[in-house]
Design an enzyme around this catalytic site. Structure first.
Site, PDB file in Angstrom:
ATOM      1  N   ASP A 111       0.313   6.903   8.875  1.00  0.00           N
ATOM      2  CA  ASP A 111      -0.383   6.063   7.976  1.00  0.00           C
ATOM      3  C   ASP A 111      -1.006   7.066   6.978  1.00  0.00           C
ATOM      4  O   ASP A 111      -1.517   8.403   7.564  1.00  0.00           O
ATOM      5  CB  ASP A 111      -1.427   5.062   8.615  1.00  0.00           C
ATOM      6  CG  ASP A 111      -2.274   5.780   9.436  1.00  0.00           C
ATOM      7  OD1 ASP A 111      -3.545   6.290   9.015  1.00  0.00           O
ATOM      8  OD2 ASP A 111      -2.352   6.180  10.724  1.00  0.00           O
ATOM      9  N   GLU A 168     -13.978   0.473  10.986  1.00  0.00           N
ATOM     10  CA  GLU A 168     -14.325   1.385  11.738  1.00  0.00           C
ATOM     11  C   GLU A 168     -15.682   1.904  11.142  1.00  0.00           C
ATOM     12  O   GLU A 168     -16.350   2.983  11.757  1.00  0.00           O
ATOM     13  CB  GLU A 168     -13.565   2.605  11.550  1.00  0.00           C
ATOM     14  CG  GLU A 168     -13.053   3.147  10.158  1.00  0.00           C
ATOM     15  CD  GLU A 168     -12.277   4.236  10.134  1.00  0.00           C
ATOM     16  OE1 GLU A 168     -12.692   5.495  10.735  1.00  0.00           O
ATOM     17  OE2 GLU A 168     -11.073   4.264   9.559  1.00  0.00           O
TER      18      GLU A 168
END
Length: 208
Positions: A10, A97
């Site tokens: 990613d 996150e």
């Protein structure tokens, strides 16, 4: 690590310019950051997303959640950047996150608003990304989040990640954030898909 995993990465603007033709020889799939919050666009998204497809890489896009901003607004921002998915595109991923100063219930509500709106708009089930520590501290009380495939971040040399509370399986495992690949200058996140090539292709099918 198991040889049954499919390799992926990613990326975001932090990786700079990427030689996707070279990268395509080393990975089975890749995700590019598209957006965060309700107004931020990753400056490399358009170039990365087009080049991934041109290189024949199974591609997906992700959004970084701001838990203190309306989830539906963030979904609309992301969908506007993504455009119409093409055959073979992988479902989007929501990166959860950071609490952004909010409480667990607010994070859960924001994440679910984004996930449900994107699922309804694209007729595929998006993934949710988080670390075990963040999930256990902020998301474990929301059973509805387990309806979405988990992309877990855990950096270990073990054969598999330890799952968060209330989660029975994972779909993708980000096992390193210091990976090296030809075609990318500097470090890149390395991911493993927990399944076969057929299972990866299944992810892009309409949600049931």
């Amino acid at each position: 690590m198991s040889t049954t995993f499919l390799k992926g990465i990613d990326v975001s603007h932090f990786q700079g310019s990427i030689d996707w033709q070279t990268v395509a020889k080393q990975v089975d799939f890749a995700y590019a950051k598209a957006s965060e919050g309700n107004s931020v666009t990753d400056p490399c998204f358009s170039a990365n997303y087009a080049a991934m497809r041109a290189a024949g890489v199974a591609r997906g896009a992700y959004h970084f959640l701001h838990a203190d901003v309306d989830g539906a607004e963030q979904a609309r921002h992301f969908l506007g950047l993504l455009g119409t998915p093409q055959a073979g595109d992988l479902p989007p991923m929501l990166d959860v996150e950071k609490a952004c100063g909010t409480q667990c219930a607010a994070i859960d509500s924001c994440a679910l608003a984004w996930l449900k709106q994107v699922r309804d708009a694209l007729s595929c089930t998006p993934l949710i990304y988080s670390s075990r520590a963040f999930w256990n501290s902020n998301l474990a009380g929301c059973a509805a989040l387990t309806d979405f495939p988990l992309w877990i971040a855990e950096y270990t040399s073990a054969a598999a990640p330890v799952l968060p509370q209330g989660v029975s399986s994972y779909t993708i495992w980000q096992h390193s954030q210091t990976g090296k690949l030809d075609g990318i200058a500097g470090a890149v996140d390395l991911d493993l898909f927990n399944g076969s090539a057929q299972a990866l292709a299944q992810l892009a099918r309409p949600a049931r």
